[in-house]
Design a protein around this motif. Sequence first.
Motif, PDB file in Angstrom:
ATOM      1  N   UNK A   1      61.284  42.656  36.069  1.00  0.00           N
ATOM      2  CA  UNK A   1      62.427  43.432  36.500  1.00  0.00           C
ATOM      3  C   UNK A   1      61.987  44.762  37.104  1.00  0.00           C
ATOM      4  N   UNK A   2      61.019  45.394  36.477  1.00  0.00           N
ATOM      5  CA  UNK A   2      60.526  46.684  36.978  1.00  0.00           C
ATOM      6  C   UNK A   2      59.974  46.541  38.386  1.00  0.00           C
ATOM      7  N   UNK A   6      61.374  48.216  42.070  1.00  0.00           N
ATOM      8  CA  UNK A   6      60.485  48.915  42.993  1.00  0.00           C
ATOM      9  C   UNK A   6      60.529  48.277  44.390  1.00  0.00           C
ATOM     10  N   UNK A   7      60.406  46.964  44.451  1.00  0.00           N
ATOM     11  CA  UNK A   7      60.409  46.246  45.728  1.00  0.00           C
ATOM     12  C   UNK A   7      61.698  46.499  46.496  1.00  0.00           C
ATOM     13  N   UNK A   8      62.821  46.518  45.792  1.00  0.00           N
ATOM     14  CA  UNK A   8      64.118  46.717  46.442  1.00  0.00           C
ATOM     15  C   UNK A   8      64.411  48.183  46.755  1.00  0.00           C
ATOM     16  N   UNK A  11      63.642  52.421  42.764  1.00  0.00           N
ATOM     17  CA  UNK A  11      62.827  53.423  42.073  1.00  0.00           C
ATOM     18  C   UNK A  11      61.552  53.647  42.879  1.00  0.00           C
ATOM     19  N   UNK A  12      60.972  54.872  42.821  1.00  0.00           N
ATOM     20  CA  UNK A  12      59.785  55.164  43.634  1.00  0.00           C
ATOM     21  C   UNK A  12      58.508  54.464  43.152  1.00  0.00           C
ATOM     22  N   UNK A  13      58.409  54.221  41.868  1.00  0.00           N
ATOM     23  CA  UNK A  13      57.260  53.492  41.300  1.00  0.00           C
ATOM     24  C   UNK A  13      57.801  52.519  40.260  1.00  0.00           C
ATOM     25  N   UNK A  14      57.117  51.404  40.045  1.00  0.00           N
ATOM     26  CA  UNK A  14      57.618  50.450  39.039  1.00  0.00           C
ATOM     27  C   UNK A  14      57.636  51.068  37.638  1.00  0.00           C
TER      28      UNK A  14
END
Length: 140
Positions: A1-2, A6-8, A11-14
């Motif tokens: 999920x993290x 990130x991919x989408x 958030x800037x980092x996972x």
Amino acid sequence: MAEQLYIDGWVPVPPTALLEASADEMVRDMRANRVDLENLTISDMGLFANPEKALKLITMHNSKGREFDAVAMISMNHGHLPHFSSTTQEQYDEARRLFYVGITRAKKVLLVASDFSDRRNRPCPFINEAGLMLAGSEDW
């Protein structure tokens, strides 16, 4: 999920470590309370989330009277809100009130997301009524 967050671009980092630590804390708490983990349902898991730090997934109906640092309202498309089965002004007004409840829960950050994957998908009419800017909706 993290990784998907990130991919989408949410958030800037996972936030892998944060999510894993939160899940580990919940599991420790459940074991300490002798919870039957094999028969635990998703709704049961919310009982063990840290009330101050955990990500909460709730409906707008259940958010009344609560506030959160950040709120993401997803699937805000016409047909979802107001629901496609709404036929009376009273039902429409109730959907508008529910939308208002949702947007007023955020203390710092509010994200209202509509699905534009199909050309027929239209944003919830209350977004515009509330004066909220919806990225990608310039033509609406």
